[in-house]
Design an enzyme around this catalytic site. Sequence first.
Site, PDB file in Angstrom:
ATOM      1  N   GLU A 139       2.134   5.846  -0.649  1.00  0.00           N
ATOM      2  CA  GLU A 139       2.595   5.602  -2.029  1.00  0.00           C
ATOM      3  C   GLU A 139       1.540   6.065  -3.033  1.00  0.00           C
ATOM      4  O   GLU A 139       1.880   6.564  -4.110  1.00  0.00           O
ATOM      5  CB  GLU A 139       2.929   4.112  -2.216  1.00  0.00           C
TER       6      GLU A 139
ATOM      7  N   GLY B 115       9.400   0.877   4.213  1.00  0.00           N
ATOM      8  CA  GLY B 115      10.299   0.189   3.287  1.00  0.00           C
ATOM      9  C   GLY B 115      11.757   0.576   3.451  1.00  0.00           C
ATOM     10  O   GLY B 115      12.598   0.230   2.627  1.00  0.00           O
TER      11      GLY B 115
ATOM     12  N   SER C 251       8.211  -0.697   8.339  1.00  0.00           N
ATOM     13  CA  SER C 251       9.284  -1.620   8.721  1.00  0.00           C
ATOM     14  C   SER C 251       8.975  -2.412   9.995  1.00  0.00           C
ATOM     15  O   SER C 251       9.880  -2.723  10.775  1.00  0.00           O
ATOM     16  CB  SER C 251      10.615  -0.875   8.856  1.00  0.00           C
TER      17      SER C 251
ATOM     18  N   ASN D  69       0.269  -5.810   3.723  1.00  0.00           N
ATOM     19  CA  ASN D  69       0.065  -4.996   2.526  1.00  0.00           C
ATOM     20  C   ASN D  69       1.090  -5.476   1.507  1.00  0.00           C
ATOM     21  O   ASN D  69       2.259  -5.151   1.600  1.00  0.00           O
ATOM     22  CB  ASN D  69       0.274  -3.511   2.876  1.00  0.00           C
ATOM     23  N   TRP D  70       0.602  -6.256   0.567  1.00  0.00           N
ATOM     24  CA  TRP D  70       1.530  -6.863  -0.407  1.00  0.00           C
ATOM     25  C   TRP D  70       2.018  -5.877  -1.460  1.00  0.00           C
ATOM     26  O   TRP D  70       2.941  -6.169  -2.205  1.00  0.00           O
ATOM     27  CB  TRP D  70       0.861  -8.062  -1.085  1.00  0.00           C
ATOM     28  N   LYS D  71       1.347  -4.747  -1.589  1.00  0.00           N
ATOM     29  CA  LYS D  71       1.699  -3.758  -2.622  1.00  0.00           C
ATOM     30  C   LYS D  71       1.666  -4.446  -4.003  1.00  0.00           C
ATOM     31  O   LYS D  71       0.860  -5.348  -4.197  1.00  0.00           O
ATOM     32  CB  LYS D  71       3.051  -3.120  -2.303  1.00  0.00           C
TER      33      LYS D  71
ATOM     34  N   GLY E  67       4.261  -4.227   5.304  1.00  0.00           N
ATOM     35  CA  GLY E  67       4.602  -4.381   3.892  1.00  0.00           C
ATOM     36  C   GLY E  67       5.559  -5.545   3.696  1.00  0.00           C
ATOM     37  O   GLY E  67       5.167  -6.710   3.639  1.00  0.00           O
TER      38      GLY E  67
ATOM     39  N   HIS F  67      -2.844   5.337   1.201  1.00  0.00           N
ATOM     40  CA  HIS F  67      -1.460   4.934   1.480  1.00  0.00           C
ATOM     41  C   HIS F  67      -0.514   6.009   0.927  1.00  0.00           C
ATOM     42  O   HIS F  67      -0.782   6.589  -0.129  1.00  0.00           O
ATOM     43  CB  HIS F  67      -1.167   3.574   0.840  1.00  0.00           C
TER      44      HIS F  67
ATOM     45  N   GLU G  84       1.544   5.609   9.549  1.00  0.00           N
ATOM     46  CA  GLU G  84       2.720   5.152   8.810  1.00  0.00           C
ATOM     47  C   GLU G  84       3.639   6.331   8.501  1.00  0.00           C
ATOM     48  O   GLU G  84       3.449   7.019   7.486  1.00  0.00           O
ATOM     49  CB  GLU G  84       2.294   4.491   7.496  1.00  0.00           C
TER      50      GLU G  84
END
Length: 257
Positions: A101, A177, A217, A13-15, A238, A99, A171
């Site tokens: 975020e 992160g 992570s 997941n490159w965000k 991520g 997600h 998650e």
Amino acid sequence: MNRRYRKTIIAGNWKMNMTASDTKKYAEEMKKLMTRAKWCETVLCIPSCNLSTAVRAFKDLRISIGAENLYYEEKGAYTGEISAAMLKDLGVKYVIVGHSERRQYFGETDRAVNKKVHAALAASINPIICVGESLEQREAGLTHDWIALQVKSALSGVAADKLRRCVIAYEPIWAIGTGKTATAEQAGEVCSFIRATIRSLYGARVARSVTIQYGGSMNPSNAAELLAQPDVDGGLIGGASLKPEQFVEIVRAANQG
Ligand code: PGA
């Protein structure tokens, strides 16, 4: 992992990272590093503006491309949004839905998540549905109640024959992160609970066919231990997916055995 009943899926997941040029460079790097995946499917979920570049660049590597979001309406006056049909037409195979975020910064509700799951499935795109508790919820002993609620509302109205195409990503918000990974036992325990929740809704046969990932992570040094848990069928990665050499190591860990 349990490869007998379900697919192992390692997804990056490159965000909001990586330009189209970075995407091409990454693919070139991967060509040098990647050995043929024996067991697991490898996916990269990337920013929408680079999807067509990525579908072309990663085709020979057998890396499937996913989007990081979609909008649930079919078409119309929704400035800035992207539909499932648009993603499908580009060759996108997966899409991340819900997600934390997006829930936190963009107000994505359980109801919107459910509509997005339906929209993805209707367009034959596999949703990667994210669920996870906050640190406060965990400390208050609310993890199971919260996760059950998120899973049930995300899957509301989804027919049993569609479940095989849904991926659930556990998650824990406190692990995303932060460098704080859930222990393998914590991850395994909640992933088993998610499977039990699906079992209570759809029965054992359907439940054992669903891929459940851990995310938060995950990196080359903890991947093998997390993936050794019977109900952890892959990872949503991520930070470590931004570096080809780290991502490849995680794919390797999933291919052991
Ligand atoms: P992380 O992110 O691996 O950087 O913790 C995981 C995710 O948000 O999907």
